[in-house]
Design a protein around this motif. Structure first.
Motif, short mmCIF file in Angstrom:
data_model
loop_
_atom_site.label_atom_id
_atom_site.label_comp_id
_atom_site.label_asym_id
_atom_site.label_seq_id
_atom_site.Cartn_x
_atom_site.Cartn_y
_atom_site.Cartn_z
N LYS A 76 6.86 -8.16 6.58
CA LYS A 76 5.60 -8.88 6.40
C LYS A 76 4.46 -7.89 6.19
O LYS A 76 4.44 -6.81 6.79
CB LYS A 76 5.28 -9.71 7.65
N TRP A 77 3.51 -8.30 5.35
CA TRP A 77 2.27 -7.57 5.13
C TRP A 77 1.13 -8.57 5.24
O TRP A 77 1.27 -9.72 4.82
CB TRP A 77 2.21 -6.96 3.73
N ILE A 84 -9.35 -5.81 -0.84
CA ILE A 84 -8.70 -5.56 -2.12
C ILE A 84 -9.69 -4.91 -3.07
O ILE A 84 -10.76 -5.43 -3.33
CB ILE A 84 -8.13 -6.87 -2.73
N THR A 85 -9.30 -3.72 -3.57
CA THR A 85 -10.18 -2.98 -4.47
C THR A 85 -9.72 -3.05 -5.93
O THR A 85 -10.47 -2.70 -6.83
CB THR A 85 -10.28 -1.51 -4.05
N GLY A 86 -8.50 -3.48 -6.15
CA GLY A 86 -8.02 -3.59 -7.51
C GLY A 86 -6.68 -4.30 -7.59
O GLY A 86 -5.86 -4.20 -6.68
N LEU A 94 9.52 1.00 -8.02
CA LEU A 94 9.61 1.40 -6.61
C LEU A 94 9.81 0.17 -5.72
O LEU A 94 9.41 -0.94 -6.05
CB LEU A 94 8.35 2.15 -6.19
N SER A 95 10.41 0.42 -4.57
CA SER A 95 10.68 -0.65 -3.62
C SER A 95 9.40 -1.37 -3.23
O SER A 95 8.38 -0.73 -2.95
CB SER A 95 11.35 -0.07 -2.38
N PRO A 110 -8.09 1.81 2.71
CA PRO A 110 -8.13 3.22 2.32
C PRO A 110 -6.75 3.68 1.81
O PRO A 110 -5.83 3.87 2.59
CB PRO A 110 -8.53 3.94 3.59
N ARG A 111 -6.62 3.77 0.51
CA ARG A 111 -5.42 4.30 -0.16
C ARG A 111 -4.13 3.54 0.18
O ARG A 111 -3.07 4.14 0.33
CB ARG A 111 -5.25 5.79 0.15
N LYS A 112 -4.20 2.23 0.28
CA LYS A 112 -3.01 1.42 0.51
C LYS A 112 -2.75 0.60 -0.75
O LYS A 112 -3.67 0.26 -1.49
CB LYS A 112 -3.20 0.47 1.69
N GLU A 113 -1.47 0.31 -0.98
CA GLU A 113 -1.11 -0.56 -2.10
C GLU A 113 0.21 -1.25 -1.82
O GLU A 113 1.02 -0.79 -1.02
CB GLU A 113 -1.04 0.21 -3.41
N VAL A 114 0.39 -2.38 -2.48
CA VAL A 114 1.63 -3.13 -2.40
C VAL A 114 1.84 -3.80 -3.76
O VAL A 114 0.87 -4.15 -4.43
CB VAL A 114 1.58 -4.17 -1.24
N MET A 115 3.08 -3.92 -4.17
CA MET A 115 3.39 -4.57 -5.45
C MET A 115 4.09 -5.89 -5.17
O MET A 115 5.01 -5.95 -4.36
CB MET A 115 4.27 -3.65 -6.30
N ILE A 116 3.63 -6.92 -5.88
CA ILE A 116 4.20 -8.26 -5.72
C ILE A 116 4.48 -8.85 -7.11
O ILE A 116 4.01 -8.33 -8.12
CB ILE A 116 3.26 -9.18 -4.92
N SER A 117 5.26 -9.93 -7.13
CA SER A 117 5.59 -10.55 -8.41
C SER A 117 5.55 -12.08 -8.31
O SER A 117 6.58 -12.75 -8.34
CB SER A 117 6.98 -10.10 -8.87
N PRO A 118 4.34 -12.65 -8.18
CA PRO A 118 4.27 -14.12 -8.12
C PRO A 118 4.72 -14.76 -9.42
O PRO A 118 4.48 -14.23 -10.50
CB PRO A 118 2.78 -14.38 -7.85
#
Length: 136
Positions: A76-77, A84-86, A94-95, A110-118
């Motif tokens: 979970k995230w 959200i900055t972008g 990548l996983s 600060p310098r966090k990211e996550v990739m999703i695919s709705p």
């Protein structure tokens, strides 16, 4: 009111998960047939079948009043929408909690990211923007 978006699923990834499940079932059957401990077979099948199914059917993104909740199986995230900055399209392999390579990279904090695919990217982006306008 929360909106839930299921993950888009690429056919190749679904096939890999199906093969993983089949291998786990075969390994469990083989272990029992060879006189192995039944509990080892149950553990192999539970992990090898349960986890891929949990990820496959349990990957979703929920947009609420001030949070983006991301779930992928047991993971979970929680992303505050205001942080959200972008959001940019990507095909980065990548996983991530995304079952497709048709992804959105969400940068936050600060310098966090996550990739999703709705599945419905346009609607997802509109919901995020609406929440940002209300919160901002």
């Amino acid at each position: 009111m929360a909106t839930v978006y299921k993950s888009k699923i690429d056919a190749w990834l679904a096939a890999i998960l199906a093969v993983s499940i089949a291998i786990s079932l075969f390994a469990g059957k083989t272990a029992v047939s060879a006189g192995g401990q039944w509990w080892v077979a149950v553990a192999v099948v539970a992990l090898g079948v349960g986890l891929p199914l949990w990820v496959l059917f349990g990957t979703s993104y929920r947009v609420e009043s001030d949070q983006l909740h991301i779930r992928s199986g047991p993971f979970k995230w929680h992303v505050p929408v205001a942080s959200i900055t972008g959001i940019t399209p990507t095909r980065n392999p990548l996983s991530s909690p995304a079952l497709s390579l048709d992804r959105l990279r969400i940068e936050y904090g600060p310098r966090k990211e996550v990739m999703i695919s709705p599945r419905n990217t346009d609607s997802f982006l509109k919901d995020i923007e609406a929440v940002r306008r209300v919160a901002g």
